[in-house]
Design a protein around this motif. Structure first.
Motif, PDB file in Angstrom:
ATOM      1  N   THR A  37      63.612   8.327  66.056  1.00 67.33           N
ATOM      2  CA  THR A  37      63.593   9.675  66.621  1.00 67.33           C
ATOM      3  C   THR A  37      62.874  10.641  65.682  1.00 67.33           C
ATOM      4  O   THR A  37      62.083  11.481  66.118  1.00 67.33           O
ATOM      5  CB  THR A  37      65.019  10.169  66.924  1.00 67.33           C
ATOM      6  N   VAL A  38      63.128  10.514  64.387  1.00 69.99           N
ATOM      7  CA  VAL A  38      62.448  11.360  63.406  1.00 69.99           C
ATOM      8  C   VAL A  38      60.942  11.090  63.455  1.00 69.99           C
ATOM      9  O   VAL A  38      60.124  12.015  63.454  1.00 69.99           O
ATOM     10  CB  VAL A  38      63.010  11.137  61.987  1.00 69.99           C
ATOM     11  N   ASN A  39      60.560   9.828  63.525  1.00 69.66           N
ATOM     12  CA  ASN A  39      59.145   9.476  63.609  1.00 69.66           C
ATOM     13  C   ASN A  39      58.524  10.064  64.874  1.00 69.66           C
ATOM     14  O   ASN A  39      57.429  10.644  64.837  1.00 69.66           O
ATOM     15  CB  ASN A  39      58.986   7.960  63.589  1.00 69.66           C
ATOM     16  N   MET A  40      59.221   9.944  65.995  1.00 68.20           N
ATOM     17  CA  MET A  40      58.721  10.493  67.258  1.00 68.20           C
ATOM     18  C   MET A  40      58.568  12.012  67.132  1.00 68.20           C
ATOM     19  O   MET A  40      57.571  12.584  67.601  1.00 68.20           O
ATOM     20  CB  MET A  40      59.680  10.145  68.395  1.00 68.20           C
ATOM     21  N   ALA A  41      59.526  12.670  66.494  1.00 68.44           N
ATOM     22  CA  ALA A  41      59.441  14.118  66.301  1.00 68.44           C
ATOM     23  C   ALA A  41      58.219  14.485  65.464  1.00 68.44           C
ATOM     24  O   ALA A  41      57.531  15.474  65.756  1.00 68.44           O
ATOM     25  CB  ALA A  41      60.724  14.645  65.641  1.00 68.44           C
ATOM     26  N   CYS A  42      57.920  13.697  64.447  1.00 62.52           N
ATOM     27  CA  CYS A  42      56.727  13.942  63.620  1.00 62.52           C
ATOM     28  C   CYS A  42      55.462  13.822  64.460  1.00 62.52           C
ATOM     29  O   CYS A  42      54.536  14.637  64.347  1.00 62.52           O
ATOM     30  CB  CYS A  42      56.671  12.951  62.462  1.00 62.52           C
ATOM     31  N   GLN A  43      55.418  12.813  65.318  1.00 66.48           N
ATOM     32  CA  GLN A  43      54.253  12.630  66.174  1.00 66.48           C
ATOM     33  C   GLN A  43      54.126  13.775  67.180  1.00 66.48           C
ATOM     34  O   GLN A  43      53.029  14.273  67.434  1.00 66.48           O
ATOM     35  CB  GLN A  43      54.330  11.281  66.875  1.00 66.48           C
ATOM     36  N   VAL A  44      55.246  14.219  67.734  1.00 65.51           N
ATOM     37  CA  VAL A  44      55.241  15.355  68.665  1.00 65.51           C
ATOM     38  C   VAL A  44      54.744  16.604  67.943  1.00 65.51           C
ATOM     39  O   VAL A  44      53.905  17.343  68.461  1.00 65.51           O
ATOM     40  CB  VAL A  44      56.656  15.588  69.252  1.00 65.51           C
ATOM     41  N   GLN A  45      55.251  16.844  66.749  1.00 66.50           N
ATOM     42  CA  GLN A  45      54.885  18.026  65.995  1.00 66.50           C
ATOM     43  C   GLN A  45      53.385  18.066  65.734  1.00 66.50           C
ATOM     44  O   GLN A  45      52.725  19.080  65.957  1.00 66.50           O
ATOM     45  CB  GLN A  45      55.682  18.065  64.683  1.00 66.50           C
ATOM     46  N   THR A  46      52.821  16.971  65.291  1.00 64.65           N
ATOM     47  CA  THR A  46      51.395  16.928  64.996  1.00 64.65           C
ATOM     48  C   THR A  46      50.564  17.007  66.264  1.00 64.65           C
ATOM     49  O   THR A  46      49.582  17.743  66.328  1.00 64.65           O
ATOM     50  CB  THR A  46      51.051  15.654  64.198  1.00 64.65           C
ATOM     51  N   SER A  47      50.955  16.266  67.272  1.00 66.74           N
ATOM     52  CA  SER A  47      50.218  16.247  68.526  1.00 66.74           C
ATOM     53  C   SER A  47      50.190  17.626  69.174  1.00 66.74           C
ATOM     54  O   SER A  47      49.136  18.103  69.612  1.00 66.74           O
ATOM     55  CB  SER A  47      50.844  15.223  69.472  1.00 66.74           C
ATOM     56  N   SER A  48      51.332  18.285  69.224  1.00 67.41           N
ATOM     57  CA  SER A  48      51.385  19.601  69.869  1.00 67.41           C
ATOM     58  C   SER A  48      50.551  20.625  69.101  1.00 67.41           C
ATOM     59  O   SER A  48      49.926  21.501  69.697  1.00 67.41           O
ATOM     60  CB  SER A  48      52.833  20.080  70.018  1.00 67.41           C
ATOM     61  N   PHE A  49      50.499  20.487  67.776  1.00 70.86           N
ATOM     62  CA  PHE A  49      49.691  21.403  66.977  1.00 70.86           C
ATOM     63  C   PHE A  49      48.195  21.131  67.169  1.00 70.86           C
ATOM     64  O   PHE A  49      47.410  22.046  67.405  1.00 70.86           O
ATOM     65  CB  PHE A  49      50.067  21.303  65.497  1.00 70.86           C
ATOM     66  N   LEU A  50      47.804  19.865  67.077  1.00 73.05           N
ATOM     67  CA  LEU A  50      46.384  19.511  67.203  1.00 73.05           C
ATOM     68  C   LEU A  50      45.829  19.780  68.597  1.00 73.05           C
ATOM     69  O   LEU A  50      44.706  20.232  68.752  1.00 73.05           O
ATOM     70  CB  LEU A  50      46.176  18.025  66.889  1.00 73.05           C
ATOM     71  N   GLU A  51      46.611  19.457  69.610  1.00 72.81           N
ATOM     72  CA  GLU A  51      46.092  19.519  70.971  1.00 72.81           C
ATOM     73  C   GLU A  51      46.352  20.840  71.689  1.00 72.81           C
ATOM     74  O   GLU A  51      45.635  21.172  72.621  1.00 72.81           O
ATOM     75  CB  GLU A  51      46.661  18.367  71.795  1.00 72.81           C
ATOM     76  N   ALA A  52      47.359  21.589  71.258  1.00 71.10           N
ATOM     77  CA  ALA A  52      47.691  22.813  71.991  1.00 71.10           C
ATOM     78  C   ALA A  52      47.944  24.017  71.091  1.00 71.10           C
ATOM     79  O   ALA A  52      48.237  25.099  71.585  1.00 71.10           O
ATOM     80  CB  ALA A  52      48.913  22.571  72.879  1.00 71.10           C
ATOM     81  N   GLY A  53      47.873  23.828  69.785  1.00 70.05           N
ATOM     82  CA  GLY A  53      48.114  24.940  68.876  1.00 70.05           C
ATOM     83  C   GLY A  53      49.562  25.390  68.826  1.00 70.05           C
ATOM     84  O   GLY A  53      49.853  26.491  68.377  1.00 70.05           O
ATOM     85  N   PRO A 104      45.875  15.870  55.603  1.00 69.90           N
ATOM     86  CA  PRO A 104      46.533  17.089  55.140  1.00 69.90           C
ATOM     87  C   PRO A 104      47.492  17.672  56.178  1.00 69.90           C
ATOM     88  O   PRO A 104      48.199  18.624  55.887  1.00 69.90           O
ATOM     89  CB  PRO A 104      45.348  18.046  54.901  1.00 69.90           C
ATOM     90  N   LEU A 105      47.531  17.087  57.365  1.00 76.68           N
ATOM     91  CA  LEU A 105      48.394  17.638  58.413  1.00 76.68           C
ATOM     92  C   LEU A 105      49.861  17.446  58.069  1.00 76.68           C
ATOM     93  O   LEU A 105      50.262  16.426  57.522  1.00 76.68           O
ATOM     94  CB  LEU A 105      48.114  16.953  59.750  1.00 76.68           C
ATOM     95  N   ARG A 106      50.647  18.431  58.446  1.00 78.99           N
ATOM     96  CA  ARG A 106      52.090  18.317  58.272  1.00 78.99           C
ATOM     97  C   ARG A 106      52.634  17.396  59.356  1.00 78.99           C
ATOM     98  O   ARG A 106      52.040  17.240  60.403  1.00 78.99           O
ATOM     99  CB  ARG A 106      52.761  19.680  58.434  1.00 78.99           C
ATOM    100  N   GLY A 107      53.756  16.831  59.111  1.00 75.46           N
ATOM    101  CA  GLY A 107      54.455  16.127  60.179  1.00 75.46           C
ATOM    102  C   GLY A 107      54.155  14.658  60.294  1.00 75.46           C
ATOM    103  O   GLY A 107      54.919  13.847  59.810  1.00 75.46           O
ATOM    104  N   LEU A 108      53.087  14.325  60.918  1.00 74.12           N
ATOM    105  CA  LEU A 108      52.821  12.934  61.250  1.00 74.12           C
ATOM    106  C   LEU A 108      52.682  12.106  59.987  1.00 74.12           C
ATOM    107  O   LEU A 108      51.824  12.353  59.162  1.00 74.12           O
ATOM    108  CB  LEU A 108      51.548  12.861  62.091  1.00 74.12           C
ATOM    109  N   ARG A 109      53.532  11.123  59.851  1.00 70.86           N
ATOM    110  CA  ARG A 109      53.555  10.335  58.624  1.00 70.86           C
ATOM    111  C   ARG A 109      53.297   8.857  58.869  1.00 70.86           C
ATOM    112  O   ARG A 109      53.132   8.117  57.926  1.00 70.86           O
ATOM    113  CB  ARG A 109      54.915  10.485  57.949  1.00 70.86           C
ATOM    114  N   THR A 110      53.283   8.438  60.094  1.00 69.08           N
ATOM    115  CA  THR A 110      53.240   6.997  60.312  1.00 69.08           C
ATOM    116  C   THR A 110      52.178   6.555  61.303  1.00 69.08           C
ATOM    117  O   THR A 110      52.316   5.528  61.931  1.00 69.08           O
ATOM    118  CB  THR A 110      54.606   6.481  60.800  1.00 69.08           C
TER     119      THR A 110
END
Length: 181
Positions: A37-53, A104-110
């Protein structure tokens, strides 16, 4: 679960600040979140920032009480063959390269790629049957998402499908210009 809903929205490239903020706030209050769940949250965080700001800050509690998921590598024979061919032309190709750990992006680690030439920011994804929708001609949502996010991070991503490799073998690498890197 909030993380699964947000992940599904990311995969489908559907972003709404109101929806993401609401589900993110629910997710942030969760206790004893499992590593997936933590990994999924990291992916959501990065994806939402990169794709939608959409900026969704990761709470420090995600890191203090959770280990990231262990990396269970399941490298197929096809992936081994592709990697060997790439490395025979250039030994700098790295198997199972962790793109996000060097970002350098925050969040996505895996986020990793099957084979990479990091100096050129080129990744190769070897796509077996599980990467396709039923019928086997179109990539599934997670596979499309991964390519989209990597490209937004500045990577060139080439995909080699199992049928394509079976039919053409090493010629696929030449067609995609990977043999000269």
């Amino acid at each position: 679960e909030s993380a699964s809903i947000l992940w599904a929205l990311c995969v489908s490239n559907t972003y709404s600040v109101a929806i993401f903020s609401k589900f993110w706030n629910i997710l942030k209050t969760g206790r004893n979140l499992n590593p997936e769940t933590v990994n999924m949250a990291c992916q959501v965080q990065t994806s939402s920032f990169l794709e939608a700001g959409i900026d969704l800050p990761l709470p420090s509690s995600f890191w203090s009480s959770n280990e990231m998921p262990s990396e269970r590598l399941n490298i197929s024979q096809l992936q081994q063959n592709v990697t060997s061919c790439l490395q025979s032309s250039n030994p700098s190709w790295s198997p199972e390269y962790h793109v996000a750990r060097r970002s350098p992006l925050r969040g996505l680690r895996t986020l990793g790629v099957d084979v990479a030439l990091p100096s050129e920011m080129v990744g190769v994804e070897v796509q077996g049957p599980s990467h396709y929708l039923e019928g086997g001609k179109e990539f599934n949502g997670s596979t499309k998402w991964k390519k989209r996010v990597m490209e937004r991070m500045g990577w060139r991503v080439e995909e080699i499908g199992y049928r394509e490799w079976k039919e053409k073998g090493e010629d696929v690498l030449k067609e995609k210009g990977l043999d000269i890197l």
